[in-house]
Scaffold this active site. Structure first.
Site, short mmCIF file in Angstrom:
data_model
loop_
_atom_site.label_atom_id
_atom_site.label_comp_id
_atom_site.label_asym_id
_atom_site.label_seq_id
_atom_site.Cartn_x
_atom_site.Cartn_y
_atom_site.Cartn_z
N HIS A 121 0.76 -1.34 0.08
CA HIS A 121 0.18 -0.17 0.05
C HIS A 121 0.87 1.11 -0.18
O HIS A 121 2.22 1.14 0.44
CB HIS A 121 -0.70 0.03 1.20
CG HIS A 121 -2.02 1.13 1.39
ND1 HIS A 121 -1.77 2.34 1.48
CD2 HIS A 121 -3.14 0.80 1.18
CE1 HIS A 121 -2.77 2.93 1.81
NE2 HIS A 121 -3.88 2.11 1.62
N ASP A 198 3.34 -4.62 8.02
CA ASP A 198 1.86 -3.78 7.93
C ASP A 198 0.86 -4.87 8.31
O ASP A 198 0.53 -5.69 7.17
CB ASP A 198 1.93 -3.12 6.57
CG ASP A 198 0.40 -2.39 6.27
OD1 ASP A 198 -0.45 -2.71 7.12
OD2 ASP A 198 0.55 -1.85 5.23
#
Lengths: 406, 162
Positions: A121, A198
């Site tokens: 991302h 993440d």
């Protein structure tokens, strides 16, 4: 604790109609809906216990502190971590920026390498690019295989003596791929690099143990895990936090401030400048307790069943391409797809007219989109409240969209 | 529990009834048979625009001469609205003076922002794009090529001014 249909009843918004039709919410990877207990806990806090934390001597402040610390403990328990390593941030973006700046600025220099992956991302790309510019380090992207999983041979080759930090998404928001972050962490540590995970799309949906993952940093966000917006969590080894310089300066993060300079608080508080998001922390604590009461194994089992069901049904739609691994066991909940004759935005718009909410776009993963050779995909994603009936509605609407735009 | 709640929920209006208003036949026709799609000979200015929200891209080539848009070609990737809009725009601007084109662009922007009604005399097939107004997330799709053309005119103006 009950079954999917019971869980669904815990989410007030799912009872509301849109144009007289039921809401079919399949965008939980963007943000999840909130159970009554989270909404009520936050409302109760404002009604009963609102006072600033960590500073008041009066009874109300003590009650606010008690609820705040209780919530922090619940959040830490969900991911099998210590509250000594739990830093409250605004979101995952801030958590990764915190590590990139507070650790990266002082530990990276010319010639060093930051290793991330092609399926990150933007929140796990741009902070590292910014810090690379300031330090002279280089950002490297581990590629993926044709099956949309990380190329672990490439990973092994790319982790080397220059690698100072490896930062990898646990579950890709745009592909659904589950990445072997524990294994990558062992490789990173063998090379003396820091390992950052993440957990935006994993912590809300499956059992995640910070201790078992063995990483140095794990970041996740409240609003994707049935909690409120405005709160993210960074979990780090307490020793790592001790070794890091502050990120933002201000109130609450100091030991002493003089006209000559300042000394800093120890532990997580060093990274929590200013009044924290108190109601949001307490709300997230309630969300963590709600998830633990269901059991993260049960959450995962429910969503795995939905994913398997959806992949089977979507395989029969002509012209539909589904991204990510074909084996549902190797996926989290996001299912990204494209139709050969209909653009993702038009698919999403058509689905909206059937009451089905999905995301369309680049999912803040433009390097991945370029690798896939598409400008955008549509994405359906589930949570504990999602049902096979909703998947049926999605599939029926997808059949309809192909006919509509034909 | 909320099931017994006496609070009235506001009636949230979705897009259930408006889909055919958005995807009018003329829009789908332009999407499937894009006019002036492709590269052109002798382009005097070329611009690339994208919509960072969604990734839609347009590559616009324009031949400006004698104060007119003599030819125009577009390539890129985007949704039916952005592609149909580029096709409709191409048809209506080719052959017009730059002043007329500027006026057209301003008119389309005003239509999309809901400040004026669409003028079919000016926009021709593009009048169908007025239906996009009810879908705020798609207004940028409809305007992408028009903003790109405005940029192209400005770039040419700057180059000519030097």
């Amino acid at each position: 604790m009950g079954t999917a249909s019971n869980w669904r009843a815990d989410f007030p918004i799912l009872g509301r109609p849109i144009d007289g039709r039921p809401l079919i919410y399949l965008d939980s990877a963007a943000t999840s809906q909130k159970p009554e207990v989270v909404i009520q806990t936050m409302s109760d806090y404002y009604r009963e216990a609102n006072a600033n934390v960590r500073r008041g001597v009066y009874a109300l402040a003590a009650e606010s502190d008690r609820r705040f610390e209780h919530a922090r403990a619940s959040i830490a328990r969900l991911v099998d971590a210590s509250t000594d390593g739990l830093v409250v941030t605004k979101n995952v973006t801030e958590a990764i920026n915190l590590v990139a700046y507070a650790w990266g600025l002082r530990n990276l220099s010319d010639g060093d390498e930051i290793l991330i992956t092609i399926m990150e991302h933007h929140s796990n790309i741009v902070p590292w690019q910014l810090v690379a510019e300031l330090t002279g380090a280089t950002v490297k992207f581990c590629p993926m295989t044709a099956g949309h999983e990380l190329d672990m041979d490439a990973m092994a080759e790319m982790i080397g003596p220059r690698t100072k930090v490896v930062s990898v998404v646990h579950v890709s928001n745009a592909l659904g791929t589950i990445n072997p972050v524990a294994e990558i962490g062992r490789m990173a540590h063998a090379a003396g690099a820091l390992m950052v995970v993440d957990g935006s799309q994993s912590v809300p949906h499956m059992p995640v143990s910070f201790t078992e993952l063995g990483c140095d940093v794990l970041a996740f966000t409240g609003h994707k895990m049935l909690g409120p917006t405005g709160i993210g969590i960074l979990v780090a080894r307490p020793e790592l936090l001790d070794s890091m310089a502050p990120f933002m300066g201000g109130g609450e993060m100091i030991n002493d401030v003089t006209t000559e300079g300042s000394t800093y608080a120890t532990g997580p508080r060093k990274f929590e400048a200013g009044t924290p998001p108190i109601a949001e922390t307490i709300g997230l604590g309630a969300a963590a307790e709600y998830l633990m009461a269901i059991g993260m194994d049960a959450v995962r089992a429910h969503e795995l069943e939905l994913t398997r069901y959806a992949l089977d049904a979507m395989a029969d739609i002509p012209g539909l391409m589904v991204y990510g691994p074909s084996d549902p066991e190797r996926r989290g909940c996001p299912i990204s797809f494209a139709m050969d004759t209909v653009h993702a935005h038009d698919v999403a718009q058509f689905l909206d007219a059937q009451g089905v909410c999905v995301r369309a776009g680049h999912h803040c993963a433009k390097p991945l989109m370029r690798t896939l050779g598409v400008a955008a995909t549509a994405r359906a994603s589930t949570h504990v409240y999602s049902t096979t009936d909703e998947i049926d509605a999605l599939v029926a609407a997808l059949h309809g969209s192909a006919a509509y735009f034909a | 529990m909320h099931r017994n709640s006496t609070i009235d929920l506001p009636q949230l209006k979705g897009h259930m009834g408006g889909l055919d208003n958005l995807y009018q036949e003329v829009i789908l026709d332009h999407y499937k048979n894009r006019r002036h799609r492709g590269e052109i000979e002798g382009a005097t200015v070329t611009v690339d625009h994208n919509n960072p929200m969604c990734g839609d891209e347009i590559h616009l080539q324009v031949r400006l001469a004698n104060g007119r848009v003599e030819n125009l070609g577009h390539t890129g990737d985007g949704c039916s609205i952005s592609q149909a809009s580029a096709s409709m725009m191409s048809e209506v601007v080719i052959g017009k003076s730059t002043d007329e084109v500027r006026e057209l662009i301003e008119h389309m922007r005003a239509v999309m922002h809901g400040t004026v009604e669409a003028d079919e005399e000016l926009l021709e097939d593009g009048v169908a794009l007025a239906g996009v107004r009810k879908f705020p997330a798609r207004v940028k799709c409809a305007l992408l090529s028009w903003i790109a053309l405005k940029d192209a005119l400005e770039q040419q103006g700057e180059a000519d001014g030097k």
